[in-house]
Design a protein around this motif. Structure first.
Motif, PDB file in Angstrom:
ATOM      1  N   PRO A 158       0.835  -1.209   0.000  1.00  0.00           N
ATOM      2  CA  PRO A 158       0.000   0.000   0.000  1.00  0.00           C
ATOM      3  C   PRO A 158       0.869   1.259   0.000  1.00  0.00           C
ATOM      4  O   PRO A 158       1.901   1.317   0.653  1.00  0.00           O
ATOM      5  CB  PRO A 158      -0.806  -0.131   1.291  1.00  0.00           C
ATOM      6  CG  PRO A 158      -0.043  -1.081   2.150  1.00  0.00           C
ATOM      7  CD  PRO A 158       0.656  -2.008   1.217  1.00  0.00           C
ATOM      8  N   ASP A 159       0.416   2.254  -0.782  1.00  0.00           N
ATOM      9  CA  ASP A 159       1.110   3.537  -0.857  1.00  0.00           C
ATOM     10  C   ASP A 159       2.572   3.368  -1.254  1.00  0.00           C
ATOM     11  O   ASP A 159       3.465   4.066  -0.754  1.00  0.00           O
ATOM     12  CB  ASP A 159       1.008   4.293   0.480  1.00  0.00           C
ATOM     13  CG  ASP A 159      -0.433   4.491   0.921  1.00  0.00           C
ATOM     14  OD1 ASP A 159      -1.262   4.827   0.057  1.00  0.00           O
ATOM     15  OD2 ASP A 159      -0.715   4.302   2.119  1.00  0.00           O
ATOM     16  N   ASN A 160       2.823   2.436  -2.158  1.00  0.00           N
ATOM     17  CA  ASN A 160       4.199   2.148  -2.556  1.00  0.00           C
ATOM     18  C   ASN A 160       4.176   1.643  -3.996  1.00  0.00           C
ATOM     19  O   ASN A 160       3.187   1.074  -4.455  1.00  0.00           O
ATOM     20  CB  ASN A 160       4.806   1.081  -1.623  1.00  0.00           C
ATOM     21  CG  ASN A 160       6.308   1.074  -1.633  1.00  0.00           C
ATOM     22  OD1 ASN A 160       6.920   0.968  -2.679  1.00  0.00           O
ATOM     23  ND2 ASN A 160       6.905   1.203  -0.455  1.00  0.00           N
ATOM     24  N   ASP A 161       5.267   1.854  -4.713  1.00  0.00           N
ATOM     25  CA  ASP A 161       5.321   1.394  -6.105  1.00  0.00           C
ATOM     26  C   ASP A 161       5.946   0.012  -6.239  1.00  0.00           C
ATOM     27  O   ASP A 161       6.301  -0.412  -7.337  1.00  0.00           O
ATOM     28  CB  ASP A 161       6.086   2.392  -6.973  1.00  0.00           C
ATOM     29  CG  ASP A 161       7.523   2.607  -6.509  1.00  0.00           C
ATOM     30  OD1 ASP A 161       7.910   2.017  -5.478  1.00  0.00           O
ATOM     31  OD2 ASP A 161       8.250   3.371  -7.171  1.00  0.00           O
ATOM     32  N   ILE A 162       6.096  -0.703  -5.127  1.00  0.00           N
ATOM     33  CA  ILE A 162       6.666  -2.050  -5.152  1.00  0.00           C
ATOM     34  C   ILE A 162       5.577  -3.056  -5.495  1.00  0.00           C
ATOM     35  O   ILE A 162       4.563  -3.164  -4.786  1.00  0.00           O
ATOM     36  CB  ILE A 162       7.325  -2.394  -3.806  1.00  0.00           C
ATOM     37  CG1 ILE A 162       8.528  -1.480  -3.571  1.00  0.00           C
ATOM     38  CG2 ILE A 162       7.751  -3.860  -3.777  1.00  0.00           C
ATOM     39  CD1 ILE A 162       9.207  -1.688  -2.239  1.00  0.00           C
TER      40      ILE A 162
END
Length: 338
Positions: free
Chosen positions: A315-319
């Motif tokens: 969440p809230d990450n580009d991973i």
């Protein structure tokens, strides 16, 4: 002796290498530092455990072992372990963080049985793994066990064959014999950390229940019926009604999968995972970051539809994560016949 054996393990941990993707199938010896043992003995021990555990102890012969679980009345696993029918009763090998709760909870049901549950602090465990280690072990031990069998090497020393993507065995032994066995085995096996063994569990999708996940999941969430840890024909045990109903209805929406991300990222147990729409679709069981790769390998319980499309991210990450196909076939109807 303290159950964590910290002072005993310290000199051996100084010798180990950490998990490596390139060398994961080499001949290796892992000191399983978080493993603990619960001994169940007494004339009623089998009858007592048959009413509490998910597998069928009536089919577990001496010197055989299975994965098994113990559930709450709501079918949630408060413990999961490898169960060995030993010469003196039963040995349950689990994460040491589950020992106290397992002993206490089982003890609540033991009052009408001649059975005793004891945390056995005298034992430790080594994991032996590699692509072609059987011949080496046969030279060292005179023989090797097959499939779900165990071999008693000497008093209180057991060698167990366990599944994996390469040959794997567990050696259970008295803690005071660890130096002797370590020095003997390291002539043929590279000492590695427990993260190496856990990486092999991740590759084979054979999940271990950690304390952080206690009472979160039913056995199907960790694919345990497929791994022969659940019998649906044995009759009643605590939590059986919920577990059987889920299997019969075939409505399980989440399972355990092997995920990979092309970043070295810290993922503690219970880290939430989402889909690209931001909806939570599961959580991390545990993760390993190999030393020779900029990536992280993990087991996670996620929604089946997210696994099928590899629609998994932090969440809230580009991973983003890639979900590997399961290395075994799940057939819920066939599992009902066990």
């Amino acid at each position: 002796m303290s159950n964590d054996h910290a002072s005993l393990f310290a000199p051996f941990l100084e010798q180990v290498s950490h998990a490596s993707l390139a060398d994961r199938h080499q001949s290796a010896m892992s000191l399983l530092t978080d493993r603990g043992f619960l001994s169940v003995s007494g004339p009623d021990s089998q009858r007592f455990l048959q009413g509490q555990l998910s597998n069928n102890l009536d089919r577990l012969e001496p010197a055989q072992h299975h994965l098994s679980t113990a559930c709450t009345p709501k079918g949630r696993m408060y413990s999961a372990f490898r169960l060995l029918h030993s010469e003196n009763g039963f040995l349950l090998s689990m994460h040491k963080g589950l020992l106290d709760a397992t002993q206490t909870t089982l003890g609540k049901y033991a009052v009408f049985f001649k059975s005793e549950q004891t945390i056995d602090t005298s034992l430790v465990a080594l994991g032996l793994s590699g692509s072609n280690i059987k011949g080496t072990l046969q030279t060292l031990f005179g023989n090797t066990p097959e499939d779900a069998s165990a071999m008693q090497v000497e008093e209180s020393v057991w060698l167990l064959a366990v599944p994996g993507s390469c040959e794997r065995y567990e050696l259970w032994l008295p803690a005071d014999q660890l130096p002797t066995w370590w020095n003997k085995l390291k002539q043929n096996f590279l000492p590695v950390s427990q993260s190496h063994w856990r990486l092999l569990d991740i590759e084979a999708v054979i999940p271990e229940l950690l304390p952080e996940a206690a009472e979160q999941y039913i056995p199907q969430h960790l694919n345990l019926p497929t791994l022969n840890a659940v019998s649906f024909r044995k009759g009643c045990y605590t939590g059986q009604e919920i577990v059987a109903r889920m299997q019969n209805l075939g409505q399980l929406k989440s399972r355990c999968y092997h995920l990979t991300t092309d970043s070295a990222v810290e993922l503690p147990p219970n880290t939430k995972l989402t889909n690209t729409a931001g909806k939570t679709i599961g959580e991390v069981l545990y993760a390993v970051t190999p030393t020779d790769a900029n990536q992280t390998e993990l087991l996670a319980v996620i929604r089946v539809e997210a696994a099928e499309t590899s629609d998994v991210q932090l969440p809230d990450n580009d991973i983003n994560f890639t979900v590997a196909p399961l290395p075994y076939n799940i057939d819920a109807k066939a599992e009902l016949q066990r």
